[in-house]
Design an enzyme around this catalytic site. Structure first.
Site, PDB file in Angstrom:
ATOM      1  CB  CYS A   3      -0.912  -0.011   1.224  1.00 18.76           C
ATOM      2  SG  CYS A   3      -1.767   1.562   1.491  1.00 18.76           S
ATOM      3  CB  CYS A   6       0.930   1.170   4.366  1.00 19.34           C
ATOM      4  SG  CYS A   6      -0.743   0.819   4.985  1.00 19.34           S
ATOM      5  CG  ASP A  29      -2.667  15.176  -3.776  1.00 18.99           C
ATOM      6  OD1 ASP A  29      -3.637  14.458  -3.444  1.00 18.99           O
ATOM      7  OD2 ASP A  29      -2.097  15.094  -4.887  1.00 18.99           O
ATOM      8  CG  HIS A  45      -4.597  -0.576   4.861  1.00 16.82           C
ATOM      9  ND1 HIS A  45      -4.027   0.153   3.856  1.00 16.82           N
ATOM     10  CD2 HIS A  45      -5.606  -1.281   4.297  1.00 16.82           C
ATOM     11  CE1 HIS A  45      -4.647  -0.102   2.719  1.00 16.82           C
ATOM     12  NE2 HIS A  45      -5.610  -0.975   2.960  1.00 16.82           N
ATOM     13  CG  ASN A  85     -12.230  11.006  -4.637  1.00 16.92           C
ATOM     14  OD1 ASN A  85     -13.255  11.679  -4.628  1.00 16.92           O
ATOM     15  ND2 ASN A  85     -11.067  11.483  -5.045  1.00 16.92           N
ATOM     16  CG  HIS A  98      -6.890   9.238   0.376  1.00 13.78           C
ATOM     17  ND1 HIS A  98      -6.982   7.946  -0.092  1.00 13.78           N
ATOM     18  CD2 HIS A  98      -7.161  10.037  -0.679  1.00 13.78           C
ATOM     19  CE1 HIS A  98      -7.286   7.961  -1.374  1.00 13.78           C
ATOM     20  NE2 HIS A  98      -7.406   9.230  -1.764  1.00 13.78           N
TER      21      HIS A  98
END
Ligand code: DGP
Length: 112
Positions: A3, A6, A29, A45, A85, A98
């Site tokens: 991930c 992660c 971002d 996670h 999202n 997120h």
């Protein structure tokens, strides 16, 4: 687990950190869509909003407790937007829950 976020939390992939506590990590971002574009994520996670349940929902509260401190540090005194999202139709590209925090300008009235 393979991930991306992660790995960012673990420091294996560099990121521009703006906030961290025991439960939450926040960083800029890589492709900002506003003058301020921060991603706020749980350190544990969770794949998406779909993965929130009674066992882990306290982490979501920790995220929303962190957001006021983050936006204050970023100088977003005139407001901001928080977006997550989820899944294919939500155009989620990274499968680690997120929250996008966007601000620093008057944002579009459109959300979809
Ligand atoms: P979403 O489309 O909601 O899954 O958003 C994923 C966001 O993650 C997207 O706005 C770009 C950002 N992103 C992807 N890879 C990286 C990275 O390696 N570093 C950082 N800082 N952001 C990334």
């Amino acid at each position: 687990m393979d991930c991306l976020f992660c790995k960012i939390i673990a420091g294996e992939i560099p990121s521009a950190k703006v906030f961290e506590n025991e439960w939450v990590y926040a960083f800029r971002d890589i492709a900002p869509q506003a003058p301020v574009h921060v991603l706020v994520i749980p350190k544990n996670h969770i794949a998406s909003a779909d993965g929130i349940n009674p066992e882990n929902s306290a982490l979501v509260a920790k995220i929303f407790e962190a957001i006021p401190a983050i936006v204050k540090a970023e100088g977003l005194t005139n407001g901001y937007r928080v977006i997550t999202n989820c899944g294919e139709d939500g155009c989620q590209s990274v499968k680690h829950l997120h929250f996008h925090v966007l601000g620093g300008k008057k944002l579009s009235e459109n959300m979809a």
